[in-house]
Scaffold this motif. Structure first.
Motif, PDB file in Angstrom:
ATOM      1  N   THR A   6       0.856  -1.174   0.000  1.00 42.52           N
ATOM      2  CA  THR A   6       0.000   0.000   0.000  1.00 42.52           C
ATOM      3  C   THR A   6       0.900   1.234   0.000  1.00 42.52           C
ATOM      4  O   THR A   6       2.127   1.118  -0.062  1.00 42.52           O
ATOM      5  CB  THR A   6      -0.959  -0.012   1.203  1.00 42.52           C
ATOM      6  OG1 THR A   6      -1.900   1.059   1.051  1.00 42.52           O
ATOM      7  CG2 THR A   6      -0.224   0.139   2.531  1.00 42.52           C
ATOM      8  N   TRP A  31      -3.711  13.007   3.784  1.00 41.41           N
ATOM      9  CA  TRP A  31      -3.511  13.538   2.445  1.00 41.41           C
ATOM     10  C   TRP A  31      -3.796  15.040   2.378  1.00 41.41           C
ATOM     11  O   TRP A  31      -3.162  15.757   1.606  1.00 41.41           O
ATOM     12  CB  TRP A  31      -4.399  12.794   1.455  1.00 41.41           C
ATOM     13  CG  TRP A  31      -4.083  11.336   1.327  1.00 41.41           C
ATOM     14  CD1 TRP A  31      -4.753  10.292   1.894  1.00 41.41           C
ATOM     15  CD2 TRP A  31      -2.999  10.753   0.587  1.00 41.41           C
ATOM     16  NE1 TRP A  31      -4.160   9.095   1.558  1.00 41.41           N
ATOM     17  CE2 TRP A  31      -3.085   9.352   0.753  1.00 41.41           C
ATOM     18  CE3 TRP A  31      -1.980  11.277  -0.200  1.00 41.41           C
ATOM     19  CZ2 TRP A  31      -2.178   8.468   0.168  1.00 41.41           C
ATOM     20  CZ3 TRP A  31      -1.072  10.398  -0.799  1.00 41.41           C
ATOM     21  CH2 TRP A  31      -1.178   9.016  -0.603  1.00 41.41           C
ATOM     22  N   ALA A  81      -3.824   6.833  -5.004  1.00 43.28           N
ATOM     23  CA  ALA A  81      -4.139   6.857  -3.575  1.00 43.28           C
ATOM     24  C   ALA A  81      -4.665   8.239  -3.183  1.00 43.28           C
ATOM     25  O   ALA A  81      -5.676   8.359  -2.478  1.00 43.28           O
ATOM     26  CB  ALA A  81      -2.904   6.499  -2.753  1.00 43.28           C
ATOM     27  N   SER A 128      -6.038   4.539   2.004  1.00 43.64           N
ATOM     28  CA  SER A 128      -5.009   4.405   0.978  1.00 43.64           C
ATOM     29  C   SER A 128      -5.429   3.297   0.013  1.00 43.64           C
ATOM     30  O   SER A 128      -6.526   2.745   0.120  1.00 43.64           O
ATOM     31  CB  SER A 128      -3.636   4.105   1.603  1.00 43.64           C
ATOM     32  OG  SER A 128      -2.610   4.281   0.641  1.00 43.64           O
TER      33      SER A 128
END
Length: 335
Positions: A120, A136, A163, A240
């Motif tokens: 990931t 993020w 992602a 993610s």
């Protein structure tokens, strides 16, 4: 007619010696992507030992590493790979379509859609996280320097991009215009695009460039192992992507080189208990459910989504986001 038995015996012995020598010289080439160097350095030693124990034959495994997209292009252009172990299915599909070296149904030839290990995308920051990176959202803040490679050449970079795209779609309830604006702001904070994931890791870790590295999970753990937790921290974002790096035989090359049996065994052994344990030691998530349960405590819990959930499939993702004139080009041309 009388045979010279001494000569015949000598020729027979010479033939056996030559055959043994030929077997000893059998070589396969694995063309792989950037962050698998340590994985295959260990795995190749294990497979060479396994093959000799099983068959009595000595073999050599050679490696090539680089950005996944560049590696796929190299195989298309003629590098004589017997197997490829790349970052994403689209790169192998490109080899299949553009060179004919691999059948179109390659992904059905090995378990788990030909993905023996999983990963990931996480965030790697410097010790004490001076910029306060938690998710993020923080990557689009002014003054945050983000390190990620170029999705035009790096498979890892495409996982990174998707992602962030998946996060933005969730944040903005599926509004793709707002998601595109989010990615535009993120890439405005990227000072340099390396061609591959390992190059970006080197820029961040060794050259001290940037505040946060968007990273393969295994690369982040390798950084902690090599440099220590006193220098870096791993940040697990709220969501993610499930990364599924695939592998396959390059059929026509392996047949041409007379190594199909070795090449197939090489990939199949990745699914063995020994192969899965090596994947874990190199911080890849195993695909074997038993091994995954055994080592579940070593991997952080991450809320994962798939490529299909945020982009339809890899073919659509490539066309919409990463092809010439696609969304990434539109995003980055304004930087």
């Amino acid at each position: 007619m009388k045979f010279n038995t001494g000569l015949t015996a000598g020729l027979l012995i010479l033939g056996l010696v030559c055959t043994r020598h030929a077997l000893a010289e059998q070589t396969i080439l694995n063309v792989s992507y950037d962050p698998t160097r340590e994985l295959y350095e260990e795995y190749n030693r294990e497979f060479i030992r396994h093959w000799q124990e099983k068959t009595g034959e000595k073999i050599t495994v050679r490696q090539s590493h680089g950005g996944s997209g560049k590696q796929a292009r190299a195989v298309i252009d003629g590098i004589p790979a017997d197997v490829v172990t790349l970052a994403l299915a689209h790169d192998i599909d490109a080899i299949s379509k553009q060179s004919g070296l691999i059948p179109a149904d390659w992904q059905q030839h090995l378990p788990n859609n030909s993905s023996p290990y999983l990963s990931t995308i996480v965030l790697l920051v410097r010790k004490d996280n001076p910029k306060g990176i938690r998710d993020w959202d923080d990557l689009i803040k002014p003054g945050v320097a983000v390190i990620t490679p170029n999705p035009k050449t790096s498979g890892g970079a495409r996982w990174n991009y998707l992602a962030a795209w998946g996060f933005a779609l969730k944040k903005y309830e599926g509004d793709e215009a707002k998601a595109q604006a989010f990615l535009t702001r993120l890439y405005r904070n990227v000072p340099i695009l390396d061609s591959g994931a390992r190059g970006s890791t080197i820029n961040f870790i060794q050259r001290g460039i940037g505040d946060v590295l968007i990273s393969w999970e295994n690369e982040a753990f390798l950084a902690l192992r090599e440099y220590g937790q006193e220098k870096f921290e791993i940040i697990i974002p709220s969501i993610s992507i499930l990364a599924e790096p695939p592998v396959t035989i390059v059929d026509k090359n392996a047949d041409k080189h007379g190594v199909r049996n070795i090449a197939r065994a090489y990939l199949e052994h990745l699914y063995s208990k020994a192969g899965q344990e090596i994947a874990v030691r190199n911080f890849y998530r195993p695909s074997d459910p038993e091994i995954a349960r055994k080592y579940a405590h070593q991997f952080p819990t991450v809320n994962l989504f798939t490529v299909n959930e945020v982009a339809g499939n890899w073919q659509l993702a490539q066309h919409i986001h990463f092809s010439d004139g696609g969304l990434f080009d539109k995003i980055y041309e304004y930087q």
